[in-house]
Design a protein around this motif. Structure first.
Motif, short mmCIF file in Angstrom:
data_model
loop_
_atom_site.label_atom_id
_atom_site.label_comp_id
_atom_site.label_asym_id
_atom_site.label_seq_id
_atom_site.Cartn_x
_atom_site.Cartn_y
_atom_site.Cartn_z
N GLN A 133 0.87 -1.17 0.00
CA GLN A 133 0.00 0.00 0.00
C GLN A 133 0.90 1.22 0.00
O GLN A 133 1.78 1.36 0.86
N ASP A 135 0.94 5.33 0.11
CA ASP A 135 0.23 6.60 0.34
C ASP A 135 1.12 7.72 -0.16
O ASP A 135 2.32 7.75 0.12
N ARG A 138 -3.77 6.96 -2.67
CA ARG A 138 -3.44 5.67 -2.09
C ARG A 138 -3.50 4.65 -3.23
O ARG A 138 -4.46 4.64 -4.01
N ASP A 178 -11.00 1.89 0.40
CA ASP A 178 -10.38 0.81 1.19
C ASP A 178 -11.26 -0.44 1.16
O ASP A 178 -10.74 -1.56 1.03
#
Length: 192
Positions: free
Chosen positions: A137, A139, A153, A184
């Motif tokens: 992941q 960011d 993201r 998400d």
């Protein structure tokens, strides 16, 4: 005279690309290479001339404010975006042997070249499960050519020598934070 006016009004609309509705529930995306489950309705953005054949994008409020992008099954040796052979600046092609650092650098290049990011900051890179395997992941924040501050993201993984990615890109003022919980949940629901 009346018929001519009607024809002139209809012609521009007939050529304009159309957004299509993506309803909540399980849906196949990016050439049916991924299945995701949005909790709310989204608008599928018409394909652009620079879009990769493996790419699909959605928005809630317009693609300059928030965009979810899916890249499904990009094969080794292909770029995340369609590029001209003679382009001065190119996004690196994906290689199945890329390290996590190389994959993050490829995402940054994508934003610098495609979005014209003049500032790009990687804020965090953490392990995550994506499409049933170990992934990353990422960011990040950036300022594009339009001088709007954005946050993003991306979750990504390499499976069977192919690259899978889902990303959220939104204006830092409100739109990114508003879409993040839904993104998400969509990323967690992703399967091949």
């Amino acid at each position: 005279m009346r018929v001519t006016a009607v024809v002139l009004l209809l012609v521009p609309g007939a050529c304009a690309p159309r957004y299509t509705l993506v309803s909540p529930g399980t849906v196949a995306v990016a050439k049916r290479s991924l299945h995701v489950r949005p909790g709310i309705a989204w608008n599928r953005i018409p394909r652009g001339k620079h879009d990769s054949p493996w790419e699909e994008r959605w928005t809630q409020n317009g693609d300059t404010l928030d965009t979810i992008a899916f890249l499904g099954g990009l094969p080794d040796g292909r770029a995340m975006v369609r590029q001209r052979h003679r382009a001065d600046r190119k996004v690196p092609v994906f290689r199945a042997t890329m390290s996590p650092e190389d994959l993050v650098a490829m995402i940054e290049s994508y934003y610098r070249i495609r979005a014209g990011a003049v500032l790009f900051e990687t804020r965090a890179v953490v392990p995550v499960r994506f499409v049933g395997t170990a992934g990353l992941q990422l960011d990040f924040a950036y300022v594009g050519a339009d001088e709007v501050r954005r946050r993003g993201r991306a979750v990504l993984a390499v499976v069977d020598a192919r690259f899978y990615c889902a990303s959220l890109d939104g204006a830092a003022l409100h739109y990114f934070d508003a879409a993040l919980p839904e993104f998400d949940a969509i990323a967690r629901s992703a399967t091949r």
